[in-house]
Motif scaffolding. Sequence first.
Motif, PDB file in Angstrom:
ATOM      1  N   ALA A 124      31.962  44.235  46.553  1.00 58.16           N
ATOM      2  CA  ALA A 124      32.249  45.345  47.198  1.00 58.16           C
ATOM      3  C   ALA A 124      32.224  46.442  46.121  1.00 58.16           C
ATOM      4  CB  ALA A 124      33.861  46.172  47.731  1.00 58.16           C
ATOM      5  N   GLY A 125      31.640  47.837  46.017  1.00 59.56           N
ATOM      6  CA  GLY A 125      31.438  48.640  45.281  1.00 59.56           C
ATOM      7  C   GLY A 125      32.252  49.252  44.341  1.00 59.56           C
ATOM      8  N   THR A 126      34.176  49.851  45.194  1.00 65.18           N
ATOM      9  CA  THR A 126      34.761  49.657  45.021  1.00 65.18           C
ATOM     10  C   THR A 126      36.098  48.986  44.834  1.00 65.18           C
ATOM     11  OG1 THR A 126      34.242  51.718  45.601  1.00 65.18           O
ATOM     12  CG2 THR A 126      36.558  51.727  46.002  1.00 65.18           C
ATOM     13  N   VAL A 127      36.726  49.116  44.189  1.00 63.52           N
ATOM     14  CA  VAL A 127      38.184  47.571  43.889  1.00 63.52           C
ATOM     15  C   VAL A 127      39.269  48.830  42.888  1.00 63.52           C
ATOM     16  CG1 VAL A 127      37.657  47.555  41.280  1.00 63.52           C
ATOM     17  CG2 VAL A 127      38.948  46.023  42.424  1.00 63.52           C
ATOM     18  N   THR A 128      40.854  48.688  43.852  1.00 63.33           N
ATOM     19  CA  THR A 128      41.604  50.054  43.817  1.00 63.33           C
ATOM     20  C   THR A 128      42.601  48.722  42.872  1.00 63.33           C
ATOM     21  OG1 THR A 128      41.521  51.218  45.620  1.00 63.33           O
ATOM     22  CG2 THR A 128      43.675  50.968  44.318  1.00 63.33           C
ATOM     23  N   LEU A 129      43.267  48.905  41.486  1.00 63.56           N
ATOM     24  CA  LEU A 129      43.628  48.422  40.858  1.00 63.56           C
ATOM     25  C   LEU A 129      45.800  48.558  41.306  1.00 63.56           C
ATOM     26  CD1 LEU A 129      41.418  47.824  40.026  1.00 63.56           C
ATOM     27  CD2 LEU A 129      42.122  47.151  37.823  1.00 63.56           C
ATOM     28  N   PRO A 130      46.161  47.968  41.536  1.00 61.55           N
ATOM     29  CA  PRO A 130      48.199  48.354  41.976  1.00 61.55           C
ATOM     30  C   PRO A 130      48.400  49.140  40.507  1.00 61.55           C
ATOM     31  CG  PRO A 130      47.522  46.749  43.142  1.00 61.55           C
ATOM     32  CD  PRO A 130      46.004  46.676  42.501  1.00 61.55           C
ATOM     33  N   ALA A 131      49.594  49.165  39.877  1.00 61.11           N
ATOM     34  CA  ALA A 131      49.890  49.774  38.761  1.00 61.11           C
ATOM     35  C   ALA A 131      50.145  48.181  38.005  1.00 61.11           C
ATOM     36  CB  ALA A 131      51.396  50.235  38.931  1.00 61.11           C
ATOM     37  N   GLY A 132      49.972  47.634  36.908  1.00 61.40           N
ATOM     38  CA  GLY A 132      50.043  46.577  36.243  1.00 61.40           C
ATOM     39  C   GLY A 132      49.591  45.572  36.299  1.00 61.40           C
ATOM     40  N   ALA A 133      47.970  45.885  36.764  1.00 64.50           N
ATOM     41  CA  ALA A 133      47.217  44.609  37.736  1.00 64.50           C
ATOM     42  C   ALA A 133      46.698  44.627  36.967  1.00 64.50           C
ATOM     43  CB  ALA A 133      47.103  44.473  38.998  1.00 64.50           C
ATOM     44  N   THR A 134      45.387  44.166  36.879  1.00 65.08           N
ATOM     45  CA  THR A 134      43.903  43.496  35.759  1.00 65.08           C
ATOM     46  C   THR A 134      43.430  42.786  37.151  1.00 65.08           C
ATOM     47  OG1 THR A 134      44.204  41.342  35.111  1.00 65.08           O
ATOM     48  CG2 THR A 134      44.830  43.018  33.877  1.00 65.08           C
ATOM     49  N   VAL A 135      41.459  42.359  36.711  1.00 66.96           N
ATOM     50  CA  VAL A 135      40.756  42.521  37.898  1.00 66.96           C
ATOM     51  C   VAL A 135      39.601  42.226  37.228  1.00 66.96           C
ATOM     52  CG1 VAL A 135      39.250  44.440  39.164  1.00 66.96           C
ATOM     53  CG2 VAL A 135      39.632  42.577  40.239  1.00 66.96           C
ATOM     54  N   PHE A 136      38.952  40.731  37.430  1.00 62.50           N
ATOM     55  CA  PHE A 136      37.524  40.626  37.150  1.00 62.50           C
ATOM     56  C   PHE A 136      36.519  40.976  38.132  1.00 62.50           C
ATOM     57  CE2 PHE A 136      39.262  37.659  34.121  1.00 62.50           C
ATOM     58  CZ  PHE A 136      38.817  37.985  32.194  1.00 62.50           C
ATOM     59  N   SER A 137      35.497  41.631  37.752  1.00 66.26           N
ATOM     60  CA  SER A 137      34.455  41.526  38.314  1.00 66.26           C
ATOM     61  C   SER A 137      33.322  40.229  39.201  1.00 66.26           C
ATOM     62  CB  SER A 137      33.333  42.851  37.704  1.00 66.26           C
ATOM     63  OG  SER A 137      32.416  41.437  36.956  1.00 66.26           O
ATOM     64  N   ASP A 138      32.699  40.787  39.633  1.00 75.65           N
ATOM     65  CA  ASP A 138      31.821  39.292  40.089  1.00 75.65           C
ATOM     66  C   ASP A 138      30.801  39.349  39.184  1.00 75.65           C
ATOM     67  OD1 ASP A 138      32.982  39.349  42.704  1.00 75.65           O
ATOM     68  OD2 ASP A 138      31.543  40.657  43.904  1.00 75.65           O
ATOM     69  N   PRO A 139      30.448  38.288  39.065  1.00 74.84           N
ATOM     70  CA  PRO A 139      29.597  37.454  38.386  1.00 74.84           C
ATOM     71  C   PRO A 139      28.366  38.978  38.595  1.00 74.84           C
ATOM     72  CG  PRO A 139      29.724  35.728  38.864  1.00 74.84           C
ATOM     73  CD  PRO A 139      30.659  36.523  40.023  1.00 74.84           C
ATOM     74  N   LEU A 140      27.408  38.934  36.893  1.00 71.45           N
ATOM     75  CA  LEU A 140      26.015  39.741  37.481  1.00 71.45           C
ATOM     76  C   LEU A 140      24.903  38.507  36.681  1.00 71.45           C
ATOM     77  CD1 LEU A 140      25.692  43.164  37.870  1.00 71.45           C
ATOM     78  CD2 LEU A 140      25.425  43.035  35.442  1.00 71.45           C
ATOM     79  N   PRO A 141      24.343  38.586  37.643  1.00 69.59           N
ATOM     80  CA  PRO A 141      22.976  37.394  37.499  1.00 69.59           C
ATOM     81  C   PRO A 141      21.991  38.243  36.208  1.00 69.59           C
ATOM     82  CG  PRO A 141      22.946  37.603  39.770  1.00 69.59           C
ATOM     83  CD  PRO A 141      24.099  39.164  39.305  1.00 69.59           C
ATOM     84  N   GLY A 142      22.485  37.031  35.215  1.00 66.61           N
ATOM     85  CA  GLY A 142      20.516  37.798  34.713  1.00 66.61           C
ATOM     86  C   GLY A 142      21.530  37.650  33.130  1.00 66.61           C
ATOM     87  N   ARG A 143      20.879  37.894  32.061  1.00 65.84           N
ATOM     88  CA  ARG A 143      21.185  36.950  30.682  1.00 65.84           C
ATOM     89  C   ARG A 143      21.334  38.301  29.613  1.00 65.84           C
ATOM     90  NH1 ARG A 143      22.087  32.220  27.672  1.00 65.84           N
ATOM     91  NH2 ARG A 143      22.138  32.611  25.692  1.00 65.84           N
ATOM     92  N   VAL A 144      22.964  38.260  28.520  1.00 64.86           N
ATOM     93  CA  VAL A 144      23.126  38.581  27.733  1.00 64.86           C
ATOM     94  C   VAL A 144      23.323  38.624  26.413  1.00 64.86           C
ATOM     95  CG1 VAL A 144      24.912  40.512  26.832  1.00 64.86           C
ATOM     96  CG2 VAL A 144      24.558  40.491  29.565  1.00 64.86           C
ATOM     97  N   PRO A 145      22.028  38.865  25.729  1.00 68.79           N
ATOM     98  CA  PRO A 145      22.523  38.318  24.208  1.00 68.79           C
ATOM     99  C   PRO A 145      23.364  38.662  23.728  1.00 68.79           C
ATOM    100  CG  PRO A 145      20.971  40.465  24.570  1.00 68.79           C
ATOM    101  CD  PRO A 145      21.449  40.262  25.560  1.00 68.79           C
TER     102      PRO A 145
END
Length: 434
Positions: A124-145
Amino acid sequence: MTTRRPLRNALVAVALAVASVSAAPAAPAADAPRPDGDPRPGRRGAPHDVVTWAAGAERLGEGVAGRAYRLVVRVSVGGTDLRVRLTNAEGDRPVTFDSVRAGIRAEGAALVPGSNRRVTFGGAGTVTLPAGATVFSDPLPGRVPGGRDLAVSLHSPDAAGPVTGHGTALQTSYVTDGDRTAEESAAHWPTTVRSWSYLDAVTVRAPAPTGAVVTLGDSITDGHASTADRNRRWPDRLAARLRASSATTVEGVANEGISGNRVLTDGSAPSALHRLDRDALSLPGVRTVLLVEGVNDLKAAPGATADALLAGYRAVVARAHAAGVCVVGATVAPFKGWPEWDRAAEAVRQEVNAVVREGGVFDAVTDADRVLRSPHDPERLSPFLDGGDHLHPDDDGMRALADAVDLTALECAGGPPDDAGRRPPLSRPPSAPW
C-alpha cells in the motif's frame, strides 16, 4: 617548538558508480571496483539486508498536518532492494504517511531525473504508525550506489503531537506545504531544515557476509563541531575507509550518536542501555557495535563512578553478545576546559580508561583518548583537533578518531545469521585490545 602536521581535509577518494534508483537489474560489481574484482574475504554469498544509514531517534517539536519533508541522507554500503524505516517511537498518537518516495539527490532539493520512486508498505502507498511504533517499507527494486546522497520524501496529512526524528543532522533537508513528494525539481521546496523527521534507518540488500557497524555514542559521534553538509563526522570517515578497504566485509555504518546521550541514565533521549535494542540490535546486518560514550556520564552532577560506568559498559557487551554482536569500545576522550570538567571527573576518566585498555571489558578497543589528547596536557584535547569548546573534535579530530579504528576488529561477530537474520550468541569472553 612543536609544529602541526596538518591532517588531510577531504575524505578519501572512492570510485562511485553514478546511478539512480531504477528497476534495472543489479550490477554484479562492487561500488568501488578493485583490480581483482572484489577480494574481500567471503564476499560472495546469498544477499541479505544490511543497514546503510541510520540516526538516533529523539523527540523533536510538534508535527504539522499537511507538511512534506525531503530528507537528505548519505548511504554507506551500496546494494539493491532499498527499504526505509519510518518511526513514531517518541510520538504520543498515531501518524499517517500517505506518500513516501526515495530517489538519488542531485543537488539541493533536486533529484536525479527518473530516480524518484514510490515506496510502499505491505503493498500500500499509505501507512499509519501507532504511537511508539516503527515500520520498514517494502523493498524498492534497483540498485543504490554506496557513498551517494539519498533523498527520502514523505508527506503526512494528519501529523500532530511530538515528532520523532534527529535534531543534529548537520545536513540540509527541505520542507514544504502540501504533497510535493513526487516532484524531482527543487522549485517547490524553498524551506530548509537541519533535522531529520520520522526517518531513522535505510537498508539495502548486499551479498553475504557483508555486515554493518553501529556507532553508538553522544554528540562526538553525532558530529557536533564538524562542518555541516560535508559529511565530516567521524562515522562518515569510517564509512569511506570501509568502502575503500579489502580487509573487512563490514561496509555499512549506522551513526546512532545523540547529543547529550549517556550510558547509564536517560536525558533528552533514552540512555545507551535503554536504546541499545531499538537503535542498534534491531537493525539488519549489524555485526559490531562501536561504543563511544561515557563523557556525559562523567560530567553530569553528580557524575558516575568508575565502577558504575564500567558496569554499564559490561551490560551493553553482555546484551550485544546474547544477540551475536560484538562490541568495540572507546576510551573516554579528554575534556578539560569544558565548564563541567573537574578533578573528580578527570580521576574517574583516567580510572575507566586504564581498565578499558587492560582488556576484559570490550571485544576490542579504540583509544580515542590517545589520539585526541594534547601531548603537552593529556587532560585536554589537542589544540589542533579541538572544535573550540574543549570537548568536541573538529574535522581533523573527527578524521583522527575514525582513522584510529582497526577495521579488522570490526570482523568479530559469531557465525552466519539464520533465516531470520539472527546471529548465534558469542561464547568467547571479551579479549584484550586488538
